[in-house]
Design an enzyme around this catalytic site. Structure first.
Site, PDB file in Angstrom:
ATOM      1  N   ASN A   1      71.092 -77.648  35.499  1.00 51.09           N
ATOM      2  CA  ASN A   1      69.638 -77.754  35.410  1.00 51.09           C
ATOM      3  C   ASN A   1      69.284 -78.910  34.483  1.00 51.09           C
ATOM      4  O   ASN A   1      69.900 -79.066  33.427  1.00 51.09           O
ATOM      5  CB  ASN A   1      69.052 -76.459  34.814  1.00 51.09           C
ATOM      6  CG  ASN A   1      67.595 -76.623  34.412  1.00 51.09           C
ATOM      7  OD1 ASN A   1      66.723 -76.737  35.269  1.00 51.09           O
ATOM      8  ND2 ASN A   1      67.316 -76.654  33.109  1.00 51.09           N
ATOM      9  N   GLU A   2      68.313 -79.694  34.873  1.00 48.44           N
ATOM     10  CA  GLU A   2      67.853 -80.825  34.050  1.00 48.44           C
ATOM     11  C   GLU A   2      69.043 -81.511  33.376  1.00 48.44           C
ATOM     12  O   GLU A   2      69.119 -81.635  32.148  1.00 48.44           O
ATOM     13  CB  GLU A   2      66.787 -80.365  33.037  1.00 48.44           C
ATOM     14  CG  GLU A   2      65.545 -79.859  33.757  1.00 48.44           C
ATOM     15  CD  GLU A   2      64.285 -79.703  32.892  1.00 48.44           C
ATOM     16  OE1 GLU A   2      64.375 -79.770  31.654  1.00 48.44           O
ATOM     17  OE2 GLU A   2      63.198 -79.532  33.491  1.00 48.44           O
TER      18      GLU A   2
ATOM     19  N   GLU B   1      60.801 -75.973  39.387  1.00 47.29           N
ATOM     20  CA  GLU B   1      59.973 -75.678  38.218  1.00 47.29           C
ATOM     21  C   GLU B   1      58.660 -76.412  38.385  1.00 47.29           C
ATOM     22  O   GLU B   1      58.644 -77.643  38.503  1.00 47.29           O
ATOM     23  CB  GLU B   1      60.654 -76.100  36.914  1.00 47.29           C
ATOM     24  CG  GLU B   1      61.819 -75.193  36.549  1.00 47.29           C
ATOM     25  CD  GLU B   1      62.450 -75.505  35.194  1.00 47.29           C
ATOM     26  OE1 GLU B   1      61.728 -75.978  34.285  1.00 47.29           O
ATOM     27  OE2 GLU B   1      63.665 -75.278  35.063  1.00 47.29           O
TER      28      GLU B   1
ATOM     29  N   GLN C   1      56.567 -69.504  34.710  1.00 49.40           N
ATOM     30  CA  GLN C   1      57.613 -68.570  35.056  1.00 49.40           C
ATOM     31  C   GLN C   1      56.975 -67.232  35.382  1.00 49.40           C
ATOM     32  O   GLN C   1      55.796 -67.030  35.112  1.00 49.40           O
ATOM     33  CB  GLN C   1      58.584 -68.441  33.901  1.00 49.40           C
ATOM     34  CG  GLN C   1      59.296 -69.754  33.553  1.00 49.40           C
ATOM     35  CD  GLN C   1      60.489 -69.553  32.624  1.00 49.40           C
ATOM     36  OE1 GLN C   1      60.869 -68.451  32.271  1.00 49.40           O
ATOM     37  NE2 GLN C   1      61.080 -70.684  32.205  1.00 49.40           N
TER      38      GLN C   1
END
Ligand code: AHR
Length: 491
Positions: free
Chosen positions: A171-172, A294, A343
């Protein structure tokens, strides 16, 4: 404004996974929000809150991403299995430096997915994990035969393997996931991916860690170097109403913050268009999905709360942003096939907020409810004519966005978001290609920019069914109130 909808021209399916959510070990998302433990007085099944489960079932969450986010690249899955009393603790360095007791792990997450009817999207650890660790996790969850990992799963109480359709390889990676360059990450992806086996009929959809906002070089490099070894390529974009150091409060009612939120949200249209255009160069058949795993509004944390917990209220501003962005995803659903709002509970743009045993549904929740029939429906060809603008201080965004889809039963859903906080806008819908009898309207709106639901007044901002609009010669006249999301179910 006029909206022409060609009911007989179906473009492509709107993947249900566009309506996905994200739940990270961050603040009170998992602990307190989803999971309270079996000994809690808050009603639960195996520690998972029953009120949350019931609310989420209603909006048909198709896919849920876990355990992060930044947390994913610091998470070691073996710490979260087996008897709870023997699970090691860790410090959640990314989010508030709190001690994580690992009482919510793989089994608990997958049980939660089962309860709400969502398919799991597990995000693996590339940043601080090993190839073997990731390989073993997939074997643990999905292998049916005899093996050290499958046997360990059985020992921990789960005989049958789970289905794990989606898996993120880091992730990222450009940031909290390892601060890598795209060239280096592309090689890491290829290496980790090699050992991410499919067991039995479980075919893992492999998602590469994607760009931040407009880092088009990241997308190009990964398309060039990973190509179709990946099934999905991520991108993250948060809507912010100012610089990162001062994003404004969620309850800020000024027009400046309102406009900047809309501007940053509308940027999503350009971002997905431009990332898609680069992907088209390498993959004209659109085999690799663009995965916006996201997205959402990110404001300053609520005063008095832990700055690492990212808790923010949710208002009508969030509702119109959700309405706009989901319309954008629908319109780009030939390439955007998975998305996850950040979220799910108590963190950033949540659909649910909790306080002890209380729970409220946010304005964003109601938008997901209003849009749920777009899931797996066919995107209809539509044209917007004379779209009004919403302007502030010499800048402008389209006031109205829309999307239309046709479900298997032949019904049509058209959704609108009007982000203009001053003006109602009228729309003439020209429905062509078929004939329809009824159009049921639902509206969510509010009188102020920061109207929200609170634990004292949980029903302040609701979606209201407003009865039927007339259809005359295939035309519907509709008024979109200022700051509103409107849906029309046409049969
Ligand atoms: O959603 C909060 C954080 O935002 C995630 O952990 C990270 O991936 C992103 O920067």
């Amino acid at each position: 404004m006029k909206l022409i909808v060609n009911a007989d021209v179906q473009k492509n399916p709107i993947s249900r996974y566009i309506y996905g959510h994200f739940s990270e070990h961050l603040g009170r998302c998992i602990y307190g929000g989803v999971f309270v433990g079996e000994d809690s007085e808050i009603p639960n099944v195996h520690g998972i809150r029953t009120d949350i489960v019931e609310a989420l079932k209603k909006i048909k969450v198709p896919v849920l991403r876990w355990p992060g986010g930044c947390f994913a690249d610091d998470y070691h899955w073996q710490d979260g299995i087996g008897p709870k009393e023997s699970r090691p603790t860790m410090v959640n360095k990314n989010w508030g430096g709190v001690t994580e007791d690992n009482s919510f792990g793989t089994h608990e997450f997958l049980e939660f997915c089962d309860m709400i009817g969502a398919e799991p999207y597990i995000n693996g650890n590339v940043g601080s994990g090993t190839v073997r660790e990731m390989r073993d996790w997939v074997e643990y969850m999905t292998f049916d035969g005899v093996s050290p990992m499958a046997d360990l799963r059985r020992k921990n109480g789960r005989e049958e393997p789970w289905k794990i359709p989606f898996f993120g390889i880091g992730n990222e990676a450009w940031g909290c996931g390892g601060n890598m360059r795209p060239e280096y990450y592309a090689d890491e992806f290829r290496k980790f991916n090699t050992y991410l086996y499919n067991y039995g009929d479980n075919k893992v959809f492999r998602i590469a860690s994607g760009a931040s906002d407009n880092d088009y070089n990241w997308t190009r490099t990964l398309m060039e170097r990973i190509g179709q070894r990946m099934d999905g390529l991520a991108v993250h974009h948060y809507s912010v109403a100012g610089p990162w150091e001062d994003k404004g409060a969620a309850l800020d009612e000024t027009e400046e913050r309102w406009f900047k939120t809309m501007k940053s949200s509308w940027w999503m249209d350009e971002l997905v268009s431009r990332h898609s255009a680069i992907m088209d160069e390498y993959d004209p058949e659109k085999k690799v999905a663009l995965v916006v795993d996201e997205w959402g509004n990110w404001f300053n944390v609520e005063e008095g709360t832990n700055p690492g917990f990212l808790y923010q209220q949710n208002t009508i501003r969030d509702a119109v942003v959700a309405g706009m962005i989901l319309n954008i995803f629908n319109q780009h659903s030939d390439r955007v096939r998975i998305a996850n709002i950040a979220q799910m509970v108590n963190v950033l743009q949540s659909v649910i907020l909790t306080e002890g045993d209380q729970m409220i549904l946010t304005p964003t929740y109601h938008v997901f409810d209003m849009y749920k029939d777009h899931q797996d429906a066919m995107l209809l060809d539509s044209s917007e004519i004379d779209v009004p603008s919403y302007s502030w201080n010499g800048m402008e965004v389209p006031a109205v966005t829309s999307s239309a889809s046709k479900a298997e039963d032949g019904s049509i859903l058209i959704t609108f978001s009007n982000v203009d906080p001053h003006e109602a806008h009228s729309v003439t819908i020209d429905l062509r290609g078929d004939s329809y009898q009824t159009a049921e309207e639902t509206i969510i709106t509010a009188d102020t920019n920061n109207a929200c639901n609170t634990f004292e007044a949980p029903d302040t901002v609701q979606a209201n069914a407003c009865g039927c609009c007339a259809i005359e010669n295939g035309k519907i006249e509709l008024d979109l109130p200022a700051r509103s999301v409107v849906s029309l179910k046409i049969r």
